[in-house]
Design a protein around this motif. Structure first.
Motif, PDB file in Angstrom:
ATOM      1  N   ASP A  18     -15.067  77.173  22.151  1.00 36.19           N
ATOM      2  CA  ASP A  18     -15.204  75.725  22.271  1.00 36.19           C
ATOM      3  C   ASP A  18     -14.361  74.920  21.292  1.00 36.19           C
ATOM      4  O   ASP A  18     -14.108  73.749  21.528  1.00 36.19           O
ATOM      5  N   ASP A  19     -13.924  75.512  20.204  1.00 38.18           N
ATOM      6  CA  ASP A  19     -13.202  74.743  19.184  1.00 38.18           C
ATOM      7  C   ASP A  19     -11.694  74.968  19.209  1.00 38.18           C
ATOM      8  O   ASP A  19     -11.014  74.659  18.236  1.00 38.18           O
ATOM      9  N   LEU A  20     -11.175  75.497  20.310  1.00 39.44           N
ATOM     10  CA  LEU A  20      -9.742  75.737  20.400  1.00 39.44           C
ATOM     11  C   LEU A  20      -9.018  74.507  20.928  1.00 39.44           C
ATOM     12  O   LEU A  20      -9.563  73.760  21.739  1.00 39.44           O
ATOM     13  N   PRO A  21      -7.782  74.320  20.487  1.00 35.68           N
ATOM     14  CA  PRO A  21      -7.011  73.205  21.038  1.00 35.68           C
ATOM     15  C   PRO A  21      -6.728  73.442  22.523  1.00 35.68           C
ATOM     16  O   PRO A  21      -6.680  74.582  22.972  1.00 35.68           O
ATOM     17  N   PRO A  22      -6.530  72.385  23.288  1.00 36.28           N
ATOM     18  CA  PRO A  22      -6.222  72.531  24.713  1.00 36.28           C
ATOM     19  C   PRO A  22      -5.000  73.426  24.919  1.00 36.28           C
ATOM     20  O   PRO A  22      -4.042  73.385  24.154  1.00 36.28           O
ATOM     21  N   GLY A  23      -5.072  74.259  25.936  1.00 39.85           N
ATOM     22  CA  GLY A  23      -3.963  75.139  26.264  1.00 39.85           C
ATOM     23  C   GLY A  23      -3.958  76.453  25.520  1.00 39.85           C
ATOM     24  O   GLY A  23      -3.176  77.343  25.845  1.00 39.85           O
ATOM     25  N   ARG A  24      -4.804  76.609  24.531  1.00 35.64           N
ATOM     26  CA  ARG A  24      -4.860  77.874  23.790  1.00 35.64           C
ATOM     27  C   ARG A  24      -6.000  78.727  24.322  1.00 35.64           C
ATOM     28  O   ARG A  24      -7.122  78.255  24.469  1.00 35.64           O
ATOM     29  N   GLN A  25      -5.689  79.988  24.634  1.00 35.30           N
ATOM     30  CA  GLN A  25      -6.692  80.897  25.183  1.00 35.30           C
ATOM     31  C   GLN A  25      -7.525  81.521  24.063  1.00 35.30           C
ATOM     32  O   GLN A  25      -6.983  81.880  23.013  1.00 35.30           O
ATOM     33  N   PRO A  26      -8.826  81.683  24.295  1.00 33.62           N
ATOM     34  CA  PRO A  26      -9.630  82.405  23.320  1.00 33.62           C
ATOM     35  C   PRO A  26      -9.243  83.883  23.305  1.00 33.62           C
ATOM     36  O   PRO A  26      -8.750  84.409  24.300  1.00 33.62           O
ATOM     37  N   ALA A  27      -9.463  84.538  22.192  1.00 32.95           N
ATOM     38  CA  ALA A  27      -9.166  85.968  22.056  1.00 32.95           C
ATOM     39  C   ALA A  27     -10.347  86.664  21.397  1.00 32.95           C
ATOM     40  O   ALA A  27     -10.943  86.145  20.460  1.00 32.95           O
ATOM     41  N   VAL A  28     -10.655  87.837  21.912  1.00 31.52           N
ATOM     42  CA  VAL A  28     -11.718  88.668  21.368  1.00 31.52           C
ATOM     43  C   VAL A  28     -11.062  89.797  20.571  1.00 31.52           C
ATOM     44  O   VAL A  28     -10.049  90.343  20.992  1.00 31.52           O
ATOM     45  N   ARG A  29     -11.596  90.099  19.398  1.00 32.94           N
ATOM     46  CA  ARG A  29     -11.076  91.204  18.570  1.00 32.94           C
ATOM     47  C   ARG A  29     -11.844  92.456  18.932  1.00 32.94           C
ATOM     48  O   ARG A  29     -13.088  92.452  18.930  1.00 32.94           O
ATOM     49  N   VAL A  30     -11.107  93.527  19.270  1.00 36.41           N
ATOM     50  CA  VAL A  30     -11.747  94.782  19.676  1.00 36.41           C
ATOM     51  C   VAL A  30     -11.247  95.941  18.818  1.00 36.41           C
ATOM     52  O   VAL A  30     -10.152  95.899  18.268  1.00 36.41           O
ATOM     53  N   ASP A  31     -12.080  96.956  18.742  1.00 38.19           N
ATOM     54  CA  ASP A  31     -11.727  98.226  18.101  1.00 38.19           C
ATOM     55  C   ASP A  31     -12.105  99.305  19.110  1.00 38.19           C
ATOM     56  O   ASP A  31     -13.292  99.535  19.357  1.00 38.19           O
ATOM     57  N   VAL A  32     -11.089  99.922  19.712  1.00 39.94           N
ATOM     58  CA  VAL A  32     -11.328 100.865  20.806  1.00 39.94           C
ATOM     59  C   VAL A  32     -10.608 102.179  20.538  1.00 39.94           C
ATOM     60  O   VAL A  32      -9.381 102.254  20.615  1.00 39.94           O
ATOM     61  N   PRO A  33     -11.365 103.246  20.244  1.00 36.18           N
ATOM     62  CA  PRO A  33     -10.753 104.573  20.224  1.00 36.18           C
ATOM     63  C   PRO A  33     -10.362 104.933  21.668  1.00 36.18           C
ATOM     64  O   PRO A  33     -11.173 104.804  22.583  1.00 36.18           O
ATOM     65  N   LEU A  34      -9.115 105.329  21.843  1.00 34.89           N
ATOM     66  CA  LEU A  34      -8.643 105.697  23.176  1.00 34.89           C
ATOM     67  C   LEU A  34      -9.000 107.159  23.461  1.00 34.89           C
ATOM     68  O   LEU A  34      -8.991 107.999  22.553  1.00 34.89           O
ATOM     69  N   PHE A  35      -9.322 107.432  24.718  1.00 30.40           N
ATOM     70  CA  PHE A  35      -9.664 108.792  25.120  1.00 30.40           C
ATOM     71  C   PHE A  35      -8.449 109.706  24.954  1.00 30.40           C
ATOM     72  O   PHE A  35      -7.304 109.269  25.084  1.00 30.40           O
ATOM     73  N   ALA A  36      -8.689 110.997  24.712  1.00 33.53           N
ATOM     74  CA  ALA A  36      -7.600 111.970  24.639  1.00 33.53           C
ATOM     75  C   ALA A  36      -6.867 112.033  25.975  1.00 33.53           C
ATOM     76  O   ALA A  36      -5.653 112.236  26.017  1.00 33.53           O
ATOM     77  N   GLU A  37      -7.593 111.849  27.056  1.00 35.26           N
ATOM     78  CA  GLU A  37      -7.025 111.760  28.402  1.00 35.26           C
ATOM     79  C   GLU A  37      -7.690 110.585  29.099  1.00 35.26           C
ATOM     80  O   GLU A  37      -8.926 110.516  29.132  1.00 35.26           O
ATOM     81  N   PRO A  38      -6.914 109.666  29.672  1.00 35.23           N
ATOM     82  CA  PRO A  38      -7.532 108.562  30.411  1.00 35.23           C
ATOM     83  C   PRO A  38      -8.356 109.109  31.578  1.00 35.23           C
ATOM     84  O   PRO A  38      -8.104 110.200  32.074  1.00 35.23           O
ATOM     85  N   VAL A  39      -9.331 108.321  32.018  1.00 35.54           N
ATOM     86  CA  VAL A  39     -10.122 108.670  33.188  1.00 35.54           C
ATOM     87  C   VAL A  39      -9.500 107.936  34.375  1.00 35.54           C
ATOM     88  O   VAL A  39      -9.656 106.712  34.488  1.00 35.54           O
ATOM     89  N   PRO A  40      -8.762 108.656  35.227  1.00 36.19           N
ATOM     90  CA  PRO A  40      -8.062 107.989  36.328  1.00 36.19           C
ATOM     91  C   PRO A  40      -9.022 107.325  37.315  1.00 36.19           C
ATOM     92  O   PRO A  40     -10.127 107.815  37.560  1.00 36.19           O
ATOM     93  N   ALA A  41      -8.554 106.215  37.887  1.00 36.76           N
ATOM     94  CA  ALA A  41      -9.345 105.493  38.881  1.00 36.76           C
ATOM     95  C   ALA A  41      -9.760 106.416  40.023  1.00 36.76           C
ATOM     96  O   ALA A  41     -10.877 106.313  40.534  1.00 36.76           O
ATOM     97  N   ALA A  42      -8.892 107.337  40.424  1.00 38.15           N
ATOM     98  CA  ALA A  42      -9.213 108.267  41.514  1.00 38.15           C
ATOM     99  C   ALA A  42     -10.399 109.156  41.152  1.00 38.15           C
ATOM    100  O   ALA A  42     -11.220 109.486  42.018  1.00 38.15           O
ATOM    101  N   ASP A  43     -10.519 109.550  39.885  1.00 37.02           N
ATOM    102  CA  ASP A  43     -11.657 110.375  39.454  1.00 37.02           C
ATOM    103  C   ASP A  43     -12.962 109.583  39.540  1.00 37.02           C
ATOM    104  O   ASP A  43     -14.011 110.142  39.873  1.00 37.02           O
ATOM    105  N   LEU A  44     -12.897 108.306  39.220  1.00 35.12           N
ATOM    106  CA  LEU A  44     -14.093 107.469  39.331  1.00 35.12           C
ATOM    107  C   LEU A  44     -14.536 107.375  40.789  1.00 35.12           C
ATOM    108  O   LEU A  44     -15.719 107.530  41.103  1.00 35.12           O
TER     109      LEU A  44
END
Length: 139
Positions: free
Chosen positions: A78-104
């Motif tokens: 709510d306190d951002l100037p017009p035209g500026r997108q909000p951003a979320v800070r994340v900490d994500v350990p990545l998998f050793a192997e991605p889980v492909p969409a086909a596997d899901l």
């Protein structure tokens, strides 16, 4: 898109196009991620689980889930100037192997918002029930 509530939130899901993706399987992603200003971004809280999904056709990098981590800092919406997108800070350990969409899909997971509406804006979400079905498929 369905309305999200805190009581039905299993995880936030942040999408990324493969162009410019430099995630390394087994690495870690600590970054600010732009989200659309709106009620969903106002619901995001530090400590919430977050999944990373890489989209695309799978030729450059596998399309699917790349990591599971958490929100470090909720976006200022709510306190951002017009035209500026909000951003979320994340900490994500990545998998050793991605889980492909086909596997899901092969495991019967075919109702994620990102599967039904792949061009939707961030943040997407995973319900509590969907997260329970995903858990056994994640490394």
């Amino acid at each position: 898109m369905p309305t999200v509530t805190r009581s039905d939130l299993g995880a936030w899901l942040l999408k990324r196009a493969p162009a410019g993706w430099d995630g390394v399987p087994g690495g870690r992603l600590v970054d600010d991620w732009c989200v659309v200003r709106g009620y969903r971004s106002r619901l995001i809280a530090a400590g919430d689980p977050v999944l990373v999904w890489v989209s695309g056709d799978g030729r450059r990098v596998p399309r699917g889930l790349w990591g599971l981590g958490q929100v470090v800092r909720a976006p200022e919406v709510d306190d951002l100037p017009p035209g500026r997108q909000p951003a979320v800070r994340v900490d994500v350990p990545l998998f050793a192997e991605p889980v492909p969409a086909a596997d899901l899909l092969a495991a019967g997971v075919d109702d994620l918002e990102v599967q039904r509406l792949p061009v939707g804006a961030n943040p997407s979400f995973v319900s509590v029930g969907q997260a329970a079905r995903l858990r056994p498929l994640l490394p």
